[in-house]
Design a protein around this motif. Structure first.
Motif, PDB file in Angstrom:
ATOM      1  N   CYS A 251      -7.825   9.249  11.807  1.00 23.56           N
ATOM      2  CA  CYS A 251      -8.015   9.398  10.130  1.00 23.56           C
ATOM      3  C   CYS A 251      -8.695   7.898   9.975  1.00 23.56           C
ATOM      4  O   CYS A 251      -9.367   7.779   8.976  1.00 23.56           O
ATOM      5  CB  CYS A 251      -6.865   9.608   9.680  1.00 23.56           C
ATOM      6  N   ARG A 252      -8.042   6.806  10.576  1.00 24.08           N
ATOM      7  CA  ARG A 252      -8.447   5.491  10.173  1.00 24.08           C
ATOM      8  C   ARG A 252      -9.835   5.246  10.358  1.00 24.08           C
ATOM      9  O   ARG A 252     -10.453   4.461   9.475  1.00 24.08           O
ATOM     10  CB  ARG A 252      -7.670   4.482  10.893  1.00 24.08           C
ATOM     11  N   TYR A 253     -10.240   5.878  11.552  1.00 27.50           N
ATOM     12  CA  TYR A 253     -11.817   5.698  11.881  1.00 27.50           C
ATOM     13  C   TYR A 253     -12.578   6.374  10.627  1.00 27.50           C
ATOM     14  O   TYR A 253     -13.490   5.775  10.319  1.00 27.50           O
ATOM     15  CB  TYR A 253     -12.169   6.542  13.172  1.00 27.50           C
ATOM     16  N   PHE A 254     -12.204   7.511  10.164  1.00 35.96           N
ATOM     17  CA  PHE A 254     -13.271   8.231   9.336  1.00 35.96           C
ATOM     18  C   PHE A 254     -12.921   7.513   7.812  1.00 35.96           C
ATOM     19  O   PHE A 254     -13.962   7.395   6.972  1.00 35.96           O
ATOM     20  CB  PHE A 254     -12.679   9.821   9.012  1.00 35.96           C
TER      21      PHE A 254
ATOM     22  N   GLY B  66       3.561   6.699  -4.058  1.00 31.94           N
ATOM     23  CA  GLY B  66       2.942   6.253  -5.448  1.00 31.94           C
ATOM     24  C   GLY B  66       2.506   7.386  -6.455  1.00 31.94           C
ATOM     25  O   GLY B  66       2.886   8.612  -6.126  1.00 31.94           O
ATOM     26  N   ASP B  67       1.769   6.837  -7.286  1.00 33.73           N
ATOM     27  CA  ASP B  67       0.994   7.894  -8.313  1.00 33.73           C
ATOM     28  C   ASP B  67       0.069   8.840  -7.745  1.00 33.73           C
ATOM     29  O   ASP B  67      -0.480   9.581  -8.738  1.00 33.73           O
ATOM     30  CB  ASP B  67       1.002   7.239  -9.922  1.00 33.73           C
ATOM     31  N   ARG B  68      -0.456   8.683  -6.605  1.00 29.12           N
ATOM     32  CA  ARG B  68      -1.565   9.658  -6.504  1.00 29.12           C
ATOM     33  C   ARG B  68      -1.394   9.946  -4.905  1.00 29.12           C
ATOM     34  O   ARG B  68      -0.607   9.335  -3.900  1.00 29.12           O
ATOM     35  CB  ARG B  68      -2.758   8.810  -6.494  1.00 29.12           C
ATOM     36  N   PHE B  69      -1.789  11.199  -4.405  1.00 36.70           N
ATOM     37  CA  PHE B  69      -1.655  11.642  -3.219  1.00 36.70           C
ATOM     38  C   PHE B  69      -2.410  10.778  -1.931  1.00 36.70           C
ATOM     39  O   PHE B  69      -3.356  10.207  -2.306  1.00 36.70           O
ATOM     40  CB  PHE B  69      -2.591  13.031  -3.036  1.00 36.70           C
ATOM     41  N   SER B  70      -1.814  10.825  -1.035  1.00 35.43           N
ATOM     42  CA  SER B  70      -2.223   9.639  -0.001  1.00 35.43           C
ATOM     43  C   SER B  70      -1.982  10.439   1.326  1.00 35.43           C
ATOM     44  O   SER B  70      -1.466  11.253   1.811  1.00 35.43           O
ATOM     45  CB  SER B  70      -1.730   8.471  -0.089  1.00 35.43           C
ATOM     46  N   PHE B  71      -2.319   9.513   2.423  1.00 41.68           N
ATOM     47  CA  PHE B  71      -1.894   9.886   3.882  1.00 41.68           C
ATOM     48  C   PHE B  71      -0.794   9.843   4.114  1.00 41.68           C
ATOM     49  O   PHE B  71      -0.360  10.713   4.879  1.00 41.68           O
ATOM     50  CB  PHE B  71      -2.610   8.673   4.738  1.00 41.68           C
ATOM     51  N   ALA B  72       0.212   9.319   3.452  1.00 41.01           N
ATOM     52  CA  ALA B  72       1.626   9.308   3.628  1.00 41.01           C
ATOM     53  C   ALA B  72       1.977  10.890   3.291  1.00 41.01           C
ATOM     54  O   ALA B  72       2.861  11.537   3.955  1.00 41.01           O
ATOM     55  CB  ALA B  72       2.459   8.557   2.753  1.00 41.01           C
TER      56      ALA B  72
END
Length: 210
Positions: free
Chosen positions: A70-73, A164-170
């Motif tokens: 995922c980091r690559y992309f 936080g306040d937006r969707f992320s990889f976490a």
């Protein structure tokens, strides 16, 4: 380029959800884990560790581990950003991702690999040497899971999304972990209301079906 995938395993699912959020299409090769295809000579030539997923680039280099893929992309396609844009966002997402992996995902793995008959003498991942199941590790995994759920529920009581306040990889990492746990009969308690609110929201995203 091709992605070695497996339909039901959680780590490949993490990559599929990420790619769906990005709108990236990658040719896939399905590896049948139940038939031990990941331990066959053909796949071990791709990834000697015998784990999925793996991304084979056009020049033959292979990137293993779902987070690294995922980091690559992300480096190639930074929008929409799922690993953060500011120093604080990047650090917060990384912090929560690692915590989920180490406290939540690892707990489920301890339980599954030390209780499921399919992993008898195969308590380690992939092509690792034979290893016996250890019941005490399964018990520890259950304790770890309960503590992790309480921590994540508390966090989601203060934040709409994990980091936080937006969707992320976490959030992607947390979703595949919670769903993996449910399949292993590690449930989310009814009183974890914030976690349940979040889970319903993230499961409703189209990418969750990837």
């Amino acid at each position: 380029m091709k992605l070695y995938d497996s339909p039901w395993a959680p780590s490949p699912r993490r990559v599929r959800i990420y790619l769906a959020e990005k709108g990236i299409e990658v040719p896939r090769v399905n590896i049948d884990l139940r038939a031990a295809e990941h331990l066959g000579a053909d796949y071990l030539a791709v990834n000697p560790r015998g784990a999925v997923p793996a991304l084979e680039l056009d020049d033959g280099e292979v990137i293993c581990e779902s987070s690294a893929i995922c980091r690559y992309f992300e480096a190639l396609h930074p929008d929409p950003p799922l690993f953060g844009t500011t120093a604080v966002e990047i650090a917060r997402i990384e912090s929560w991702t690692r915590r989920i992996e180490q406290d939540g995902y690892a707990a489920v793995v301890h339980v599954l690999r030390n209780t499921a008959p399919a992993f008898k003498d195969r308590a380690l991942v992939g092509a690792a040497p034979a290893a016996p199941q250890i019941p005490e590790l399964a018990a520890r995994g259950t304790l770890m899971w309960r503590a992790f759920v309480a921590t994540l529920d508390q966090r989601l009581g203060a934040s709409e999304w994990v980091a936080g306040d937006r969707f992320s990889f976490a959030d992607i990492t947390a979703l595949i972990t919670v769903d993996f746990a449910a399949r292993c009969k590690l449930d989310t308690p009814e009183d974890a209301t914030h976690l349940r609110r979040w889970h319903a929201a993230v499961s409703a995203r189209p990418s969750a079906a990837a």
